[in-house]
Motif scaffolding. Structure first.
Motif, PDB file in Angstrom:
ATOM      1  N   UNK A 116       0.798  -1.212   0.000  1.00  0.00           N
ATOM      2  CA  UNK A 116       0.000   0.000   0.000  1.00  0.00           C
ATOM      3  C   UNK A 116       0.835   1.268   0.000  1.00  0.00           C
ATOM      4  N   UNK A 117       1.979   1.245   0.668  1.00  0.00           N
ATOM      5  CA  UNK A 117       2.804   2.457   0.760  1.00  0.00           C
ATOM      6  C   UNK A 117       3.506   2.765  -0.566  1.00  0.00           C
ATOM      7  N   UNK A 118       4.086   1.753  -1.185  1.00  0.00           N
ATOM      8  CA  UNK A 118       4.830   1.986  -2.425  1.00  0.00           C
ATOM      9  C   UNK A 118       3.899   2.125  -3.624  1.00  0.00           C
ATOM     10  N   UNK A 119       2.815   1.340  -3.653  1.00  0.00           N
ATOM     11  CA  UNK A 119       1.889   1.414  -4.766  1.00  0.00           C
ATOM     12  C   UNK A 119       2.526   0.977  -6.074  1.00  0.00           C
ATOM     13  N   UNK A 120       1.973   1.415  -7.187  1.00  0.00           N
ATOM     14  CA  UNK A 120       2.543   1.143  -8.500  1.00  0.00           C
ATOM     15  C   UNK A 120       2.650  -0.325  -8.839  1.00  0.00           C
ATOM     16  N   UNK A 121       3.753  -0.694  -9.476  1.00  0.00           N
ATOM     17  CA  UNK A 121       3.953  -2.056  -9.947  1.00  0.00           C
ATOM     18  C   UNK A 121       4.070  -3.041  -8.789  1.00  0.00           C
ATOM     19  N   UNK A 122       4.677  -2.595  -7.678  1.00  0.00           N
ATOM     20  CA  UNK A 122       4.806  -3.475  -6.506  1.00  0.00           C
ATOM     21  C   UNK A 122       3.428  -3.842  -5.976  1.00  0.00           C
ATOM     22  N   UNK A 123       2.564  -2.851  -5.877  1.00  0.00           N
ATOM     23  CA  UNK A 123       1.200  -3.082  -5.395  1.00  0.00           C
ATOM     24  C   UNK A 123       0.450  -4.004  -6.345  1.00  0.00           C
ATOM     25  N   UNK A 192      13.374  13.026   5.421  1.00  0.00           N
ATOM     26  CA  UNK A 192      14.398  12.123   4.934  1.00  0.00           C
ATOM     27  C   UNK A 192      14.388  10.731   5.531  1.00  0.00           C
ATOM     28  N   UNK A 193      13.347  10.376   6.266  1.00  0.00           N
ATOM     29  CA  UNK A 193      13.261   9.019   6.818  1.00  0.00           C
ATOM     30  C   UNK A 193      12.955   8.047   5.688  1.00  0.00           C
ATOM     31  N   UNK A 194      13.660   6.946   5.659  1.00  0.00           N
ATOM     32  CA  UNK A 194      13.502   5.964   4.588  1.00  0.00           C
ATOM     33  C   UNK A 194      12.151   5.253   4.678  1.00  0.00           C
ATOM     34  N   UNK A 195      11.691   4.694   3.547  1.00  0.00           N
ATOM     35  CA  UNK A 195      10.354   4.084   3.529  1.00  0.00           C
ATOM     36  C   UNK A 195      10.145   2.954   4.540  1.00  0.00           C
TER      37      UNK A 195
END
Length: 292
Positions: A116-123, A192-195
């Motif tokens: 859900x956070x990254x979305x796109x092709x990963x989702x 700047x906190x990483x995903x």
């Protein structure tokens, strides 16, 4: 005579001070579920103390003895005490059922949050895989996975965890789609906190509530699935004391020796019923959308 207004104000104060306990106290069926489950846990933990018999030791001289003071639940086809095997089976069924759901929920909420956070092709990839798993009936898929891995309790646990994961993935993903638009999540990304740290520290803790509700509802189903796989010979293998395998062997003798499958079946019914009552109660308590 007690003033109704004072009583009403006291009630409101109790609700605000102890909301969970107040709701639980007024949900009789959930309390009954907790009492039954507590009794099952106590019996399982005290199994070595409550019965002097070994759950796997064979004593052919006492086979198929009916319920008596010596053997309260009778004995099986090789003289093992059924009460002893039922109590030790409670240890296995409760422990395995809870462990399977914990594993499935942990993997599911992480995968769903990432998707859900990254979305796109990963989702898209993750959700298509979940849709493929959900396309099959849960029990049929668990049977197929267990049969391909090989009949054993460990493989049955892996199979059940796999078929339960998509439920938690979908729940976590739906919560993450809302949370990622929140200001505190966007602020963390701006600083700047990483995903992955954002997902672990900000998304998952705020998305865990519906997952807990679903998990409490699914523990009873997991125990039933373990028993079903054991009944079909795909779960725990003899002489392991497990309710499903005991019922699988005992039903063949039902007409002549009714006690053999009956008592494990009663324990299985009471445990799964209690867990479903608890799951409904937890949903009513934790879900703000519930009006029941």
């Amino acid at each position: 005579m007690i003033n109704p207004q004072i009583a009403s104000e006291a009630t409101k104060k109790n609700i605000k001070t102890h909301p969970i306990w107040f709701k639980l106290k007024h949900n009789k069926m959930t309390l009954i579920g907790f009492l039954i489950l507590f009794a099952m846990i106590v019996l399982a933990l005290l199994a070595p103390v409550l019965t002097p018999y070994d759950p796997i030791k064979i004593n052919v001289a006492e086979k198929f003895q009916g319920p008596s003071f010596r053997h309260l639940f009778g004995t099986d086809e090789v003289g093992r005490d059924i009460l002893t095997r039922t109590l030790f089976g409670a240890r296995l069924s409760l422990g395995v059922g809870l462990l399977v759901i914990i594993i499935a929920a942990c993997f599911g909420i992480f995968i769903g949050a990432v998707s859900g956070y990254f979305g796109g092709i990963i989702d898209q990839i993750v959700m298509r895989i979940m849709d493929m798993l959900l396309a099959f009936p849960t029990l049929i898929l668990a049977m197929a996975l267990t049969a391909s891995l090989g009949p054993s309790l460990h493989n049955a646990m892996i199979a059940i965890a796999i078929v339960e994961i998509p439920i938690y993935v979908r729940l976590a993903r739906s919560e993450t789609l809302v949370l990622r638009e929140k200001l505190f999540v966007k602020s963390a990304a701006v600083f700047g906190i990483r995903p992955i740290p954002i997902i672990l520290k900000h998304i998952i803790p705020n998305a865990v509530s519906p997952v807990i509700i679903q998990a409490t509802l699914n523990v009873g189903n997991a125990i039933l699935m373990i028993a079903t796989l054991g009944f079909l010979g795909l779960g725990a293998q003899p002489p392991t004391p497990e309710w499903g395998s005991m019922i699988s062997i005992g039903w063949k003798y039902l007409l002549d020796y009714w006690w053999y499958p009956t008592f494990p079946g009663i324990f299985l019914f009471l445990t799964s019923g209690a867990l479903n009552l608890i799951g409904d109660g937890v949903r009513d308590i934790l879900d703000p959308k519930s009006n029941r």
